[in-house]
Design an enzyme around this catalytic site. Structure first.
Site, PDB file in Angstrom:
ATOM      1  N   LYS A 143      -6.836   1.311  -3.492  1.00 63.22           N
ATOM      2  CA  LYS A 143      -6.511   0.714  -2.192  1.00 63.22           C
ATOM      3  C   LYS A 143      -6.623   1.745  -1.077  1.00 63.22           C
ATOM      4  O   LYS A 143      -7.075   1.440   0.035  1.00 63.22           O
ATOM      5  CB  LYS A 143      -5.104   0.122  -2.219  1.00 63.22           C
ATOM      6  CG  LYS A 143      -4.655  -0.502  -0.884  1.00 63.22           C
ATOM      7  CD  LYS A 143      -5.543  -1.671  -0.464  1.00 63.22           C
ATOM      8  CE  LYS A 143      -5.182  -2.251   0.898  1.00 63.22           C
ATOM      9  NZ  LYS A 143      -3.893  -2.949   0.924  1.00 63.22           N
ATOM     10  N   THR A 169       0.858  -1.184   0.000  1.00 63.59           N
ATOM     11  CA  THR A 169       0.000   0.000   0.000  1.00 63.59           C
ATOM     12  C   THR A 169       0.895   1.235   0.000  1.00 63.59           C
ATOM     13  O   THR A 169       1.768   1.369   0.862  1.00 63.59           O
ATOM     14  CB  THR A 169      -0.899   0.010   1.248  1.00 63.59           C
ATOM     15  OG1 THR A 169      -1.690  -1.183   1.247  1.00 63.59           O
ATOM     16  CG2 THR A 169      -1.811   1.225   1.257  1.00 63.59           C
ATOM     17  N   LYS A 210       0.256   4.278   9.276  1.00 61.19           N
ATOM     18  CA  LYS A 210       0.833   4.536   7.951  1.00 61.19           C
ATOM     19  C   LYS A 210      -0.246   4.870   6.923  1.00 61.19           C
ATOM     20  O   LYS A 210      -0.178   5.904   6.245  1.00 61.19           O
ATOM     21  CB  LYS A 210       1.624   3.309   7.485  1.00 61.19           C
ATOM     22  CG  LYS A 210       2.077   3.368   6.027  1.00 61.19           C
ATOM     23  CD  LYS A 210       2.825   2.113   5.619  1.00 61.19           C
ATOM     24  CE  LYS A 210       1.968   0.883   5.501  1.00 61.19           C
ATOM     25  NZ  LYS A 210       1.152   0.874   4.258  1.00 61.19           N
TER      26      LYS A 210
END
Length: 314
Positions: free
Chosen positions: A182, A106, A250
């Protein structure tokens, strides 16, 4: 699908970089589907486990990819992906011409586009292919893959994609689009986990029967996939990491950065991110993301099941 029906000659060879909970299952799914699979992990024990299960383990990154038609990178983030490609033992210089690098991390779409340009300049293909589904689906070959890249990249990666995924979405012919899809998923996932943890801990504060709360909510309009999936961790008092708090530190950070660059407001993301940051700061960063419930309990005095039980770090 069986590869042998389509490929009467040599089976395609895949290298899997990163044999953690996701990468191990993805490698096993490809091996089960007839690909020749070589695995590499920075942790020797992970590579040894793969070899013990019948796979072939490589000692270095370059050894892993030397003969590979498909290189599937299952690392955590953009920085690790770039290191795999262009670091001291980087695979970009060792991959054979026409091979495809499948990036599952990702990351910010802009970084995916840059990496794609660098890889393709070397006569290789790059497929932006973030994944969703968790370790159990990875082991079954039932992931969802949000792919974008050239038709040639998709064609080169097809045997691996079909082995790893139940659904492969072809979302565009340029890297970065898969990454953007995503991030929309991660926006929702992160907010839904935070909401689920807030709700179940609020129920605990009210003195409700949490097992009954779970039963009622999962049969009601307030249910979400994340409530249904994560709340059982809270009910069991088991915060062994299946998906860690730091992942959403994150990922929601990336969403917030993307939104800021577009001057787009994401107040729910901002609120959820603060809770993940607080949980990480409280020492739960490597624990399961359902640990947000523990944070809410600490803040409110609510009592959760197994509150004194430490997560299994093994």
């Amino acid at each position: 699908m069986s590869l042998h029906a389509e490929s009467p000659g040599r089976a395609p060879t895949a290298a899997v970089i990163g044999l953690g909970s996701m990468g191990f299952g993805m490698a096993q799914s490809m091996k089960r589907d007839g690909l020749e699979v070589v695995g590499y992990d920075i942790t020797p024990a992970a590579a040894e486990r793969f070899a013990a299960e019948g796979g072939r383990a490589a000692a270095t990154l370059r050894e892993a990819v030397h003969d590979a038609d498909v290189v599937v990178s299952v690392v955590v983030n953009a920085a690790q992906t770039e290191a795999v490609l262009f670091g001291a033992d980087g695979v970009a210089a060792a991959m054979k011409p026409g091979a495809v690098f499948v990036s599952s991390a990702t990351m910010d779409p802009a970084i995916a586009r840059r990496l794609s340009e660098q890889v393709e300049a070397l006569g290789l293909h790059y497929l932006d292919a973030p994944i969703s589904g968790g370790a159990a689906r990875a082991a079954k070959g039932e992931l969802t893959i949000m792919g974008s890249g050239s038709p040639q990249a998709f064609a080169a990666a097809r045997p691996a994609l079909d082995a790893m995924a139940a659904k492969v979405y072809e979302l565009g012919d340029a890297a970065g689009t898969g990454a953007a899809f995503k991030m929309i998923n991660q926006l929702l996932a992160g907010v839904h986990i935070a909401a689920a943890c807030e709700a179940i801990t609020f129920a605990a504060k009210q003195g409700l029967d949490l097992e009954k709360v779970y039963e009622v909510i999962t049969a009601s309009a307030g249910n979400s996939w994340m409530f249904e999936n994560r709340v059982p961790h809270v009910l069991a008092g088991d915060y062994t990491p299946l998906s860690a708090i730091e992942i959403f530190v994150k990922d929601l950070g990336i969403v917030q950065d993307m939104a800021r660059s577009e001057r787009y407001p994401v107040p729910l993301v901002a609120a959820a991110l603060q809770m993940y940051l607080a949980a990480s700061g409280a020492g739960m960063g490597r624990d399961d993301d359902s640990s947000l419930a523990r944070l809410y309990a600490q803040l409110s005095g609510a009592k959760l099941p197994g509150q004194n039980k430490e997560p299994d770090k093994a």
